[in-house]
Design a protein around this motif. Structure first.
Motif, PDB file in Angstrom:
ATOM      1  N   ASP A  16      -6.157  -1.195  -0.988  1.00  0.00           N
ATOM      2  CA  ASP A  16      -5.694   0.120  -1.427  1.00  0.00           C
ATOM      3  C   ASP A  16      -4.452   0.471  -0.617  1.00  0.00           C
ATOM      4  N   VAL A  17      -3.328   0.645  -1.313  1.00  0.00           N
ATOM      5  CA  VAL A  17      -2.041   0.854  -0.649  1.00  0.00           C
ATOM      6  C   VAL A  17      -1.424   2.160  -1.117  1.00  0.00           C
ATOM      7  N   CYS A  18      -1.006   2.981  -0.162  1.00  0.00           N
ATOM      8  CA  CYS A  18      -0.276   4.210  -0.454  1.00  0.00           C
ATOM      9  C   CYS A  18       1.176   4.018  -0.028  1.00  0.00           C
ATOM     10  N   HIS A  19       2.082   4.137  -0.988  1.00  0.00           N
ATOM     11  CA  HIS A  19       3.516   3.960  -0.734  1.00  0.00           C
ATOM     12  C   HIS A  19       4.167   5.341  -0.672  1.00  0.00           C
ATOM     13  N   LEU A  20       4.586   5.732   0.520  1.00  0.00           N
ATOM     14  CA  LEU A  20       5.235   7.025   0.711  1.00  0.00           C
ATOM     15  C   LEU A  20       6.728   6.912   0.414  1.00  0.00           C
ATOM     16  N   GLN A  21       7.268   7.955  -0.241  1.00  0.00           N
ATOM     17  CA  GLN A  21       8.678   7.991  -0.644  1.00  0.00           C
ATOM     18  C   GLN A  21       9.008   6.781  -1.525  1.00  0.00           C
ATOM     19  N   CYS A  22       8.275   6.693  -2.618  1.00  0.00           N
ATOM     20  CA  CYS A  22       8.313   5.490  -3.464  1.00  0.00           C
ATOM     21  C   CYS A  22       9.473   5.457  -4.441  1.00  0.00           C
ATOM     22  N   HIS A  23      10.182   6.565  -4.643  1.00  0.00           N
ATOM     23  CA  HIS A  23      11.325   6.645  -5.560  1.00  0.00           C
ATOM     24  C   HIS A  23      10.900   6.196  -6.965  1.00  0.00           C
ATOM     25  N   ILE A  24      11.633   5.302  -7.605  1.00  0.00           N
ATOM     26  CA  ILE A  24      11.341   4.978  -9.011  1.00  0.00           C
ATOM     27  C   ILE A  24      10.324   3.842  -9.158  1.00  0.00           C
ATOM     28  N   GLY A  25       9.697   3.431  -8.058  1.00  0.00           N
ATOM     29  CA  GLY A  25       8.519   2.578  -8.154  1.00  0.00           C
ATOM     30  C   GLY A  25       8.732   1.085  -8.144  1.00  0.00           C
ATOM     31  N   THR A  26       9.945   0.618  -7.939  1.00  0.00           N
ATOM     32  CA  THR A  26      10.155  -0.832  -7.985  1.00  0.00           C
ATOM     33  C   THR A  26       9.408  -1.545  -6.859  1.00  0.00           C
ATOM     34  N   ASP A  27       9.412  -0.968  -5.675  1.00  0.00           N
ATOM     35  CA  ASP A  27       8.680  -1.585  -4.569  1.00  0.00           C
ATOM     36  C   ASP A  27       7.167  -1.384  -4.734  1.00  0.00           C
TER      37      ASP A  27
ATOM     38  N   ASP B 296      -6.103   1.149   2.916  1.00  0.00           N
ATOM     39  CA  ASP B 296      -6.033   0.012   3.835  1.00  0.00           C
ATOM     40  C   ASP B 296      -4.634  -0.129   4.428  1.00  0.00           C
ATOM     41  N   LEU B 297      -3.633   0.303   3.667  1.00  0.00           N
ATOM     42  CA  LEU B 297      -2.242   0.188   4.106  1.00  0.00           C
ATOM     43  C   LEU B 297      -1.465   1.397   3.626  1.00  0.00           C
ATOM     44  N   VAL B 298      -0.769   2.041   4.531  1.00  0.00           N
ATOM     45  CA  VAL B 298       0.248   3.035   4.178  1.00  0.00           C
ATOM     46  C   VAL B 298       1.595   2.373   4.441  1.00  0.00           C
ATOM     47  N   TYR B 299       2.438   2.395   3.420  1.00  0.00           N
ATOM     48  CA  TYR B 299       3.682   1.608   3.414  1.00  0.00           C
ATOM     49  C   TYR B 299       4.872   2.516   3.162  1.00  0.00           C
ATOM     50  N   THR B 300       5.924   2.310   3.921  1.00  0.00           N
ATOM     51  CA  THR B 300       7.190   2.994   3.627  1.00  0.00           C
ATOM     52  C   THR B 300       8.321   2.082   4.075  1.00  0.00           C
ATOM     53  N   SER B 301       9.400   2.045   3.310  1.00  0.00           N
ATOM     54  CA  SER B 301      10.430   1.055   3.630  1.00  0.00           C
ATOM     55  C   SER B 301      11.786   1.455   3.081  1.00  0.00           C
ATOM     56  N   ILE B 302      12.776   1.452   3.937  1.00  0.00           N
ATOM     57  CA  ILE B 302      14.202   1.519   3.641  1.00  0.00           C
ATOM     58  C   ILE B 302      14.635   2.895   3.110  1.00  0.00           C
ATOM     59  N   GLY B 303      15.364   3.591   3.967  1.00  0.00           N
ATOM     60  CA  GLY B 303      15.973   4.856   3.564  1.00  0.00           C
ATOM     61  C   GLY B 303      15.003   6.008   3.487  1.00  0.00           C
TER      62      GLY B 303
END
Length: 278
Positions: free
Chosen positions: A64-75, A129-136
């Motif tokens: 289960d992954v939560c992507h913070l500041q995901c923008h348009i969802g490509t990542d 299980d993972l909180v993810y944020t990346s680039i900008g």
């Protein structure tokens, strides 16, 4: 750039208006047709998944992954292609509309939540299980202690947090100069950096809401915010390349951008932190 005193809410609203317009432009500029290939992943996630691999025995599959500041969802959707159950969080409605449309087009399952990242725990259901944020990402936030508290609140025991972002030393450089020259503050004092720019970092489109606000955060502030929220730092790295062209002097190398040869060991371009909630 002007250094200004501004409250969070009006600054956040100005940034949201800007990113609402950017989202529409980025649907055209991000090369989304590449995702029609079921094996395609974003370059950002390819790099990040490799960095996470030593800490995930079975990779992202089934997490289960939560992507913070995901923008348009490509990542976010690239993480889904690696087997994760994904929740993408962003403050921009048009960005999440684009993410929803892309997920439907690709036949991928994702949950999208529109909220400010600093209110994420209250808005997002479940533990991760993972909180993810990346680039900008974190330069758009004024309060990293509050940010880190959201991350800790979203993680289940044993969960990991991952961030890769532009290095604050990089953000201190004058990107227009013909040599490496520090121009902007490395250390923050609570005031915001106000910018007026019609362009965006990809494509040729322009926006009408040109005013944005960012905050400098030294590495020590990032690390101490995470530690203060109860997370244990497992790994930190600093990188020599970027997934976007910060300066016109940077050259393309393997899908990323690097400084001219001879300067690549002088300044870090990114930092990566992996932390754990015990």
């Amino acid at each position: 750039m002007d250094q200004v005193e501004i409250d969070w809410e009006p600054a956040r609203e100005a940034n949201r208006e800007n990113w609402d317009e950017r989202a529409v432009l980025h649907v055209e500029a991000y090369g989304l047709d590449a995702f029609d290939d079921p094996a395609h992943l974003s370059d950002v996630v390819r790099t990040d998944a490799a960095a996470l691999a030593p800490f995930l025995a079975d990779g992202l599959d089934g997490l289960d992954v939560c992507h913070l500041q995901c923008h348009i969802g490509t990542d976010t959707l690239s993480l889904a292609r690696l087997g994760a159950r994904v929740t993408g969080v962003d403050f921009s409605g048009p960005a999440l509309d684009a993410a929803t449309a892309l997920a439907a087009r690709l036949g991928l399952s994702a949950t999208w939540v529109q909220t400010d990242v600093l209110d994420a725990r209250a808005a997002v259901s479940g533990d991760f299980d993972l909180v993810y944020t990346s680039i900008g990402t974190i330069t758009w936030l004024d309060d990293l202690d509050r940010w880190a508290a959201q991350i800790a609140g979203l993680l289940r025991a044993g969960g990991l947090f991952y961030i890769r972002d532009g290095h604050p030393v990089l953000y201190g450089l004058d990107e227009t100069r013909d040599e490496l020259v520090l121009r902007y503050p490395y250390f923050g004092d609570g005031s915001a950096q106000a910018w007026d720019e019609a362009g965006t970092y990809v494509g040729d489109g322009t926006v009408t809401h040109t005013r944005t606000y960012e905050w400098p955060h030294p590495i020590s502030e990032v690390v101490n915010a995470l530690i203060g929220a109860g997370l244990r730092i497992l790994r930190m790295e600093e990188g020599r390349s970027l997934p976007w062209r910060f300066s016109p002097r940077m050259t393309e190398a393997g899908g990323d951008y690097v400084w001219p040869e001879g300067e690549r060991d002088l300044v870090p371009c990114t930092f990566t932190i992996i932390a754990k909630k015990d």
